[in-house]
Design an enzyme around this catalytic site. Structure first.
Site, PDB file in Angstrom:
ATOM      1  N   SER A   1     -65.380 -10.034  27.122  1.00 48.53           N
ATOM      2  CA  SER A   1     -66.233 -10.632  28.152  1.00 48.53           C
ATOM      3  C   SER A   1     -66.738  -9.553  29.101  1.00 48.53           C
ATOM      4  CB  SER A   1     -65.456 -11.691  28.943  1.00 48.53           C
ATOM      5  OG  SER A   1     -65.110 -12.772  28.107  1.00 48.53           O
TER       6      SER A   1
ATOM      7  N   ARG B   1     -59.015 -11.795  37.537  1.00 46.38           N
ATOM      8  CA  ARG B   1     -59.585 -10.544  37.037  1.00 46.38           C
ATOM      9  C   ARG B   1     -59.616  -9.466  38.125  1.00 46.38           C
ATOM     10  NH1 ARG B   1     -58.638 -13.439  33.520  1.00 46.38           N
ATOM     11  NH2 ARG B   1     -59.910 -14.033  31.734  1.00 46.38           N
TER      12      ARG B   1
ATOM     13  N   GLU C   1     -66.818  -7.522  34.571  1.00 44.18           N
ATOM     14  CA  GLU C   1     -65.413  -7.176  34.375  1.00 44.18           C
ATOM     15  C   GLU C   1     -65.292  -5.724  33.946  1.00 44.18           C
ATOM     16  OE1 GLU C   1     -63.081  -9.705  31.896  1.00 44.18           O
ATOM     17  OE2 GLU C   1     -64.093 -11.538  32.542  1.00 44.18           O
TER      18      GLU C   1
END
Length: 326
Positions: free
Chosen positions: A250, A199, A321
């Protein structure tokens, strides 16, 4: 006297605003693509949250991007790029400067089977990339099915599935063509130069905008078999993900001990916890849902509350994120 000063201040503000708008209109008329003042960004984010962009640009060509950057740089304006809006939280007060969105303009896809290459514009949606290459019998891109993002945005976060050891764009990427904001030049970068990790990437640190990505074709397979795999991936996502439409996927990365952030949030009893119009999904604890009335401040406060609770209970610092704009 005070009223006169106030009137003069208002007149000066109005005059400055008119001059600025006239300057914007002159810039807009020079572009090939679509650029509009004061556009609400709610419909350009998956959370369906956000105020207005001062200038909202959908470039038709690279020249538009270069012109927009030069205009912003020359006039001391902020310059931001968004893709499908699936990993950002836009402030309700809006974003000053230029917001560029490529998903409805620079989104072409070219599959070069003889040279075993796939060339995708930054605005190409990841599900489109997955579906189209699989129809041609190209394997290795099935994991992108259902990821709500663009190629450019996906590379910024190295989009993928299955945590740190799962498939990601790094596995299939060969190189990129990018606009370097430091030099004002279009550059070619190899995959190793982007430092793609879990990520993460060095794209923002390098101050570059992805224009297009070149992917490798490693394997071929039966298109019907690949279509079946994609169908199963989509079904699995529907089984495990919340049905509510206004979400950003998410919110937090996997934790330092490689556990799902959702596991900690669930264990802390925070499913369903609400602040204003934002609440933690009852189905997936790592998702925050907008019930249709959430403000950006509601989501920020909920994210901060979750982080505080998890740290106090488990000593784990959650990392988001999601990126905040501005």
């Amino acid at each position: 006297m005070l009223l006169k000063l106030l009137d003069l201040h208002i007149l000066a503000w109005a005059d400055n605003k008119m001059q600025k708008s006239a300057l914007h209109q002159q810039f807009i008329s020079s572009l090939s693509g679509k650029c509009i003042e004061n556009v609400s960004l709610r419909n350009y984010t998956t959370w369906h949250i956000g105020g207005e962009a001062e200038l909202f640009l959908q470039p038709a060509c690279y020249d538009d991007i270069i012109s927009a950057w030069n205009y912003a740089h020359s006039n001391n304006l902020a310059f931001n790029v968004i893709g499908a809006g699936s990993n950002i939280l836009v402030d309700d007060n809006g974003i000053p400067g230029v917001i560029m969105c490529m998903r409805e303009s620079l989104n072409a896809l070219f599959i070069d089977l003889p040279n075993r290459r796939i060339i995708a514009d930054a605005g190409c949606l990841l599900p489109k990339l997955s579906a189209q290459v699989c129809k041609m019998g190209v394997a290795g891109f099935e994991f992108l099915a259902g990821i709500p993002g663009t190629v450019g945005g996906g590379l910024v976060t190295n989009a993928g599935i299955g945590g740190q050891n799962g498939a990601s764009l790094k596995d299939v990427l060969h190189s990129v063509e990018a606009f370097d904001l430091n030099t004002g030049q279009v550059v070619q970068l190899e995959v190793s130069e982007l430092e793609l990790g879990y990520r993460s990437s060095s794209i923002c640190d390098k101050n570059i905008i992805i224009l297009k990505a070149i992917f490798d074709i490693h394997d071929m397979d039966n298109p019907e078999k690949l279509a079946s795999i994609i169908k199963e991936i989509k079904m699995e996502r529907r089984r495990n993900q919340p049905p509510e439409p206004y979400n950003a996927g998410s919110v937090f990365k996997r934790t330092s001990d490689n556990k799902s952030a959702g596991w900690y949030i669930d264990q802390a009893g925070l499913k369903g916890y609400r602040i204003g119009g934002a609440f933690v999904s009852h189905k997936h604890a790592n998702w925050i849902i907008n019930d249709g009335n959430a403000a950006s401040a509601d989501v920020k406060r909920l994210i901060s509350f979750i982080k505080k609770q998890i740290f106090e209970k488990y000593g784990i610092e959650l990392e988001t994120e999601v990126k905040y704009l501005p």
